[in-house]
Design an enzyme around this catalytic site. Structure first.
Site, PDB file in Angstrom:
ATOM      1  N   TYR A  37     -31.059  -6.018 -18.508  1.00  0.00           N
ATOM      2  CA  TYR A  37     -32.581  -6.239 -19.041  1.00  0.00           C
ATOM      3  C   TYR A  37     -32.392  -7.436 -20.388  1.00  0.00           C
ATOM      4  O   TYR A  37     -33.509  -7.871 -20.679  1.00  0.00           O
ATOM      5  CB  TYR A  37     -33.098  -5.138 -19.965  1.00  0.00           C
ATOM      6  N   HIS A  89     -25.887   1.090 -12.824  1.00  0.00           N
ATOM      7  CA  HIS A  89     -27.267   0.823 -12.930  1.00  0.00           C
ATOM      8  C   HIS A  89     -27.692   0.972 -11.127  1.00  0.00           C
ATOM      9  O   HIS A  89     -28.710   1.270 -10.651  1.00  0.00           O
ATOM     10  CB  HIS A  89     -27.324  -0.634 -13.168  1.00  0.00           C
TER      11      HIS A  89
END
Length: 269
Positions: free
Chosen positions: A42, A100
């Site tokens: 992010y 992730h």
């Protein structure tokens, strides 16, 4: 204080950057959120860390999740990347570190990266470890590899248009709690007539009904919002009780509409 389980709702920070991320985190914590979800990919861990430190809420009372991107899954890379995440987040450890995405095409063996994640936990870089975007078969494999080490969550996409029942049910059988990302289907739930109608019956918004439905399934929703009034409404959605009929009506909206479907994704269930 070590959290034994994840708070019932979290604040997602995907696509939030810089001052926007910082202020959103700070506001969310002031409203009562205690779980902040971020990720290396992010590119906002530093801003999220600023938001936490400037909130005035003691670090021990905030549950921070970050996720290791798939280019850092080699054992030595993984540990170093988590150290860097902690530095950016201005903390000596995170509460939860997730893989992730499973390694695309199994380029890095799962045994290697889950073993490294467990090593990071033993080193104190994270209190808990978990996975994200893992299929049923991959959850089985992860469970076999980690043995007695608890898998704190599998974070997957869950919203009324992607109920993801097979994965949620299988995780339940394995004793792995589920976190649901994109619970509002990037805003699409707001336009749905069924959710709007059920919302009217509860004096609530369609977004609140979507969150209430996810929470009622035992899944932890992590909606992302920058506006304090929306953050507050998302928190209040946990107080909404849906009937079995309403739950079933929302399940009927499932059309397997996957938003986070990348070219490196596993073969979904």
């Amino acid at each position: 204080m070590s959290f034994e389980k994840m708070p019932a709702i979290g604040m997602g920070t995907f696509r939030l950057k810089g001052d926007t991320a910082r202020e959103a985190v700070k506001t969310a914590l002031s409203l009562g959120y205690r779980h902040i979800d971020t990720a290396q990919m992010y590119e906002n861990e530093a801003a999220v860390g600023d938001g936490v430190t400037s909130s005035g809420i003691p670090r021990r009372n905030v549950f921070i999740t970050t996720k290791v991107w798939f280019d850092k899954l080699r054992a030595s890379d993984l540990i170093n990347s988590l150290r860097e995440s902690c530095e950016r987040l201005k903390t000596d450890h995170v509460d939860l570190a997730l893989i992730h995405w499973p390694s695309p095409d199994d380029e890095v063996p799962m045994k290697e990266y889950l073993g490294a994640l467990r090593d990071a936990q033993r080193e104190g870089l994270t209190d808990h470890i978990g996975i994200s975007n893992f299929t049923c078969a991959q959850m089985d494999q992860a469970r076999d590899i980690l043995g007695d080490t608890p898998i704190f969550t599998n974070q997957v996409e869950v919203h009324p248009f992607l109920a993801n029942r097979k994965v949620v049910d299988h995780a339940g059988k394995l004793g792995i709690p589920v976190t649901g990302y994109m619970p509002l289907a990037v805003g699409r739930v707001m336009e749905n007539e069924t959710l709007q109608r059920i919302g009217r019956e509860h004096n609530a918004t369609a977004a609140q009904i979507a969150i209430a439905w996810i929470a009622a399934r035992g899944v932890v929703p992590i909606p992302s919002s920058t506006r304090p009034e929306h953050q507050k409404a998302n928190l209040e959605a946990l107080d909404i009780h849906l009937s079995d009929r309403e739950m079933d009506e929302i399940f009927s909206l499932d059309r397997n509409e996957r938003i986070a479907d990348t070219d490196f994704a596993p073969d979904w269930d």
